[in-house]
Design a protein around this motif. Structure first.
Motif, short mmCIF file in Angstrom:
data_model
loop_
_atom_site.label_atom_id
_atom_site.label_comp_id
_atom_site.label_asym_id
_atom_site.label_seq_id
_atom_site.Cartn_x
_atom_site.Cartn_y
_atom_site.Cartn_z
N GLY A 123 0.94 -1.21 0.16
CA GLY A 123 -0.09 -0.07 0.04
C GLY A 123 0.75 1.34 -0.20
O GLY A 123 1.86 1.34 -0.35
N THR A 166 -6.61 0.94 -1.38
CA THR A 166 -6.22 -0.54 -1.03
C THR A 166 -5.80 -0.81 0.29
O THR A 166 -5.47 0.31 1.06
N TYR A 167 -5.97 -1.92 0.88
CA TYR A 167 -5.27 -2.30 2.20
C TYR A 167 -3.92 -2.02 2.21
O TYR A 167 -3.24 -2.25 1.23
#
Length: 223
Positions: A123, A166-167
């Motif tokens: 990330g 996103t994560y």
């Protein structure tokens, strides 16, 4: 004689550095134990008989699994400090895993007993820290991408925010077996018993109603 002031300065500086971090071990291993009959108490924990130590004492598997980010902060810190990882007792090191949902925040906090080096495994994070009054509260900040490393000096307020869609995942190493965590908002507005409203209204230049509101909130701990 003219070199004496310099000598005293160097000695004082060396002493300050020595006192700023965990003491160096005087033995090979000192695995922490809750058995108070062990008879050896070192740096806040009792030590297991070294002849009874095993390889398992120096293995911690708690960083394998993702932390639950379904909380108001959208982040979860999984520590591998001495309380979770007895093998690091007296070694002056520890680690943590930090999981971030999209938009997740590891809120402003500080570690009173250790510096931190953070590695971004997945990330994109916005990270930063603020210096003390001595350096006019200068703010250092960077956007971190996968593979980047950022350092947070001991005792300074810092944070990480997932600014990606996103994560995100990061791993941190600390220069202490027990660096400690003080989350700023929790400590100031969630203290028990509460800090005087008169103190907080003047310190933060806020209306009493705002302070009352903040003190009434539930300050979530992501650790």
């Amino acid at each position: 004689m003219k070199f004496l002031p310099i000598s005293f300065f160097i000695l004082a500086l060396a002493t300050a550095i020595a006192l700023a971090y965990d003491p160096s071990p005087l033995q090979d291993i000192c695995v922490a134990t809750n058995n108070l009959d062990s008879g050896v108490f070192v740096n806040g924990r009792f030590c297991k008989d070294p002849n009874q130590a095993t390889a398992d004492d120096f293995l911690f598997m708690g960083l394998r699994n993702p932390g639950n980010t379904a909380n108001p902060l959208g982040s979860k810190v999984t520590p591998a400090f001495v309380n979770q990882f007895p093998g690091v007792n007296t070694l002056g090191v520890s680690m943590a895993r930090i999981d971030f949902a999209p938009g997740g925040l590891n809120p402003p906090h500080l570690h009173p007993r250790g510096s931190e080096v953070q590695f971004v495994a997945e990330g994109m994070l916005l990270a930063g820290f603020v210096t003390s009054n001595q350096l006019n509260n200068t703010f250092f900040t960077k956007v971190l991408y996968k593979g980047d490393v950022f350092a947070f000096p001991i005792g300074l307020i810092h944070f990480q925010l997932n600014i990606g869609n996103t994560y995100a995942l990061a791993f941190s190493s600390f220069s202490s077996q027990n660096p400690g965590i003080i989350t700023v908002a929790n400590a100031v507005f969630g203290a028990k018993p509460p800090i005087s409203v008169d103190v907080l209204t003047k310190a933060f230049q806020l209306d009493k109603k705002v302070v009352d509101y903040l003190q009434a909130q539930f300050w979530y701990d992501n650790n």
